[in-house]
Design an enzyme around this catalytic site. Sequence first.
Site, short mmCIF file in Angstrom:
data_model
loop_
_atom_site.label_atom_id
_atom_site.label_comp_id
_atom_site.label_asym_id
_atom_site.label_seq_id
_atom_site.Cartn_x
_atom_site.Cartn_y
_atom_site.Cartn_z
N GLY A 45 -19.70 57.99 26.82
CA GLY A 45 -20.45 57.54 25.65
C GLY A 45 -19.63 56.64 24.74
N CYS A 46 -18.37 57.01 24.55
CA CYS A 46 -17.50 56.23 23.67
C CYS A 46 -17.20 54.86 24.29
CB CYS A 46 -16.21 57.00 23.39
SG CYS A 46 -16.54 58.58 22.58
N THR A 47 -17.05 54.83 25.61
CA THR A 47 -16.81 53.57 26.30
C THR A 47 -18.04 52.67 26.18
OG1 THR A 47 -15.25 54.63 27.81
CG2 THR A 47 -16.19 52.52 28.52
#
Length: 150
Positions: A45-47
């Site tokens: 998700g952060c990527t």
Amino acid sequence: MTTLKKGDQAPKFSGEDQDGTTHKLSDYTGKKLVVFFYPKANTPGCTAEACDLRDNFERFKTNNYAIIGVSADSQKDQAKFKNKFEFPFPLLADEDKSVIQAFGVWGPKKFMGKEYDGIHRTTFIIDENGLIEEVISDVKTKEHANQILK
């Protein structure tokens, strides 16, 4: 989670990025600033979120925005994340959580039935004078740039 809202003065934060360079709120006077908090570098998700901001970086620059990412990862982990995906913006390594707590995005979370404390994925849009223009707590990781630049 955060108690900060539109119209509030943004916290006068200071933190070091992946290279040890200090970034302060006052460095960005006269620019709009996007401060996005994410749970952990190099996770799906952060990527997706950071890559969406990277892919739209020219749109942000054109509209006088600067971008800073913040997580509690180490400088080494932030540097790996930034270099791997070629992010054109700094990533603060907020290991002592001073910036995270100043913005009020640390707290209880639930994942697969387990409760734990962590970073709530939240983005703050700060105007040229250091006032919060918007708080986005329902972040859509793959279309976050459009949420900000709507």
